[in-house]
Design a protein around this motif. Structure first.
Motif, PDB file in Angstrom:
ATOM      1  N   LYS A 222      51.633  57.146  26.485  1.00 12.29           N
ATOM      2  CA  LYS A 222      51.259  58.547  26.737  1.00 12.29           C
ATOM      3  C   LYS A 222      49.794  58.626  27.140  1.00 12.29           C
ATOM      4  O   LYS A 222      48.938  57.927  26.602  1.00 12.29           O
ATOM      5  N   ARG A 223      49.523  59.488  28.115  1.00  8.76           N
ATOM      6  CA  ARG A 223      48.188  59.658  28.689  1.00  8.76           C
ATOM      7  C   ARG A 223      47.856  61.138  28.788  1.00  8.76           C
ATOM      8  O   ARG A 223      48.632  61.988  28.407  1.00  8.76           O
TER       9      ARG A 223
ATOM     10  N   GLN B 290      47.531  63.525  25.479  1.00 11.21           N
ATOM     11  CA  GLN B 290      48.300  62.305  25.190  1.00 11.21           C
ATOM     12  C   GLN B 290      49.811  62.597  25.152  1.00 11.21           C
ATOM     13  O   GLN B 290      50.530  62.088  24.300  1.00 11.21           O
TER      14      GLN B 290
ATOM     15  N   ASP C 105      42.053  62.274  32.468  1.00 15.04           N
ATOM     16  CA  ASP C 105      42.039  61.243  31.442  1.00 15.04           C
ATOM     17  C   ASP C 105      40.856  60.307  31.737  1.00 15.04           C
ATOM     18  O   ASP C 105      40.815  59.658  32.784  1.00 15.04           O
TER      19      ASP C 105
END
Length: 187
Positions: free
Chosen positions: A99-100, A104, A169
């Motif tokens: 997950k990013r 997230q 991110d």
């Protein structure tokens, strides 16, 4: 895993997960294109700027890095999906399981390439759909996309509902600061 087939005027495109021993087929993708404009981000807005480039294909180092990343993605639970015309790989997309994003909650699409002569036939859209569905299956709320800033690439993603990742991110922005970082939320 076989996803589905699409008949396009005398050709059948089959979408399926690539076997690890097929990752070298990525080199058969003809990614050539002429670029005239790219996007930059200024004040959280996309701005088009002239950017004349002729892309003839993958460099040797770029191709080696792309293929190596696919091994890592698969080892960490992600997938690599191909679009095939008979045995010819004409499109490829991959998805990390990790997950990013700022919350997230998004899976990162690593690559999406379509051979030049197969573009504008719905193959990229189908691969994007498969990857997004897989991200949702992984428990994500959508996709994180670090897109090359070219107009055709970014416009494709915008057409499919992406929004600017705000904030992007930081771990993904650092190695690709010129990329346009986008999110494709579940809709």
């Amino acid at each position: 895993k076989l996803y589905f087939c699409i008949n396009n005027m005398h050709q059948t495109i089959i979408y399926r997960t690539l076997a690890i021993e097929e990752y070298d087929k990525i080199k058969t993708i003809d990614r050539s294109e002429v670029i005239s404009e790219s996007y930059i981000i200024k004040n959280n807005s996309l701005i088009l700027v002239p950017d004349h480039q002729v892309v003839t294909g993958f460099t040797t180092d770029e191709l080696a890095a792309i293929i190596q990343r696919q091994y890592t993605i698969t080892a960490n639970g992600g997938i690599v999906t191909g679009a095939f015309n008979n045995e010819l790989l004409v499109g490829v997309a991959s998805l990390e399981k990790q997950k990013r994003g700022s919350r997230q909650d998004l899976c990162k699409m690593d690559i999406l390439y379509i051979s030049t002569s197969y573009r504008n036939k719905g193959i990229a859209t189908r691969l994007l759909t498969i990857i997004k569905q897989t991200a949702l299956h992984f428990g994500a709320s959508g996709l994180y996309i670090s897109a090359t800033p070219t107009r055709n690439t970014v416009d494709f993603y915008l057409k499919h509902g992406t929004i600017l990742a705000t904030p992007p991110d930081a771990a993904l922005l650092a190695p690709e600061p010129l990329d346009i970082h986008l999110e494709l939320p579940e809709q």
